[in-house]
Design an enzyme around this catalytic site. Structure first.
Site, PDB file in Angstrom:
ATOM      1  N   HIS A 285       0.708  -1.245   0.046  1.00 27.49           N
ATOM      2  CA  HIS A 285       0.010  -0.144   0.113  1.00 27.49           C
ATOM      3  C   HIS A 285       1.022   1.270  -0.131  1.00 27.49           C
ATOM      4  O   HIS A 285       2.000   1.310   0.766  1.00 27.49           O
ATOM      5  CB  HIS A 285      -0.807   0.117   1.481  1.00 27.49           C
ATOM      6  CG  HIS A 285      -1.725   1.146   1.342  1.00 27.49           C
ATOM      7  ND1 HIS A 285      -2.985   1.315   0.557  1.00 27.49           N
ATOM      8  CD2 HIS A 285      -1.890   2.124   2.165  1.00 27.49           C
ATOM      9  CE1 HIS A 285      -3.273   2.498   0.518  1.00 27.49           C
ATOM     10  NE2 HIS A 285      -2.983   3.140   1.486  1.00 27.49           N
TER      11      HIS A 285
ATOM     12  N   CYS B 246      -2.546   2.666  -5.894  1.00 25.17           N
ATOM     13  CA  CYS B 246      -2.397   3.715  -4.855  1.00 25.17           C
ATOM     14  C   CYS B 246      -0.982   3.931  -5.409  1.00 25.17           C
ATOM     15  O   CYS B 246      -0.712   5.303  -5.016  1.00 25.17           O
ATOM     16  CB  CYS B 246      -2.586   3.290  -3.528  1.00 25.17           C
ATOM     17  SG  CYS B 246      -2.252   1.453  -3.199  1.00 25.17           S
TER      18      CYS B 246
END
Length: 131
Positions: A18, A108
């Site tokens: 992430h 992301c």
């Protein structure tokens, strides 16, 4: 020491990385699925973020939880980051914006690299087969 604003932060989740961008004062900007209740463990990054996502300003420690993380500005080798003020200014425009994930590329990492360099780049996409 403290993380410089504008730096990219890579968080190790179980099945994917992430990414967030450090804003300063403990806060990061990152993209999260609108459906907060979505199961995240067994889902790939791509399918996890199909459809609507929201850009949020959150505390780094909240985003990271118990996962390990590091600063990773790996693309600085091949790209020149924008000035920090510009990165932060651009990032703030996106806070609380709802986006369809495709607008940002695929994940992301695209989002935070777009803020830092002015263009979205991602290893995750180039070496992951598209779902």
């Amino acid at each position: 020491g403290p993380v410089p604003p504008g730096d990219l932060i890579e968080v190790d989740r179980i099945f994917y990385k992430h990414w967030a961008l450090y804003l300063g004062n403990g806060y990061v900007i990152n993209v999260t699925p609108v459906d907060e209740g979505a199961p995240t463990l067994s889902v790939s990054t791509l399918s996890m973020f199909t459809g609507q996502a929201k850009v949020k300003k959150q505390l780094l420690k909240e985003v990271v939880g118990n996962d390990s993380w590091k600063v990773n500005n790996k693309y600085d080798r091949s790209r020149t980051p924008l000035p920090v003020e510009v990165i932060i200014q651009r990032a703030k425009l996106y806070i609380d914006m709802e986006v369809t994930y495709d607008v940002l590329g695929n994940n992301c990492e695209h989002f935070v690299t777009m803020l830092r360099y002015g263009e979205g780049v991602s290893d995750q996409v180039s070496n992951t087969e598209s779902a």
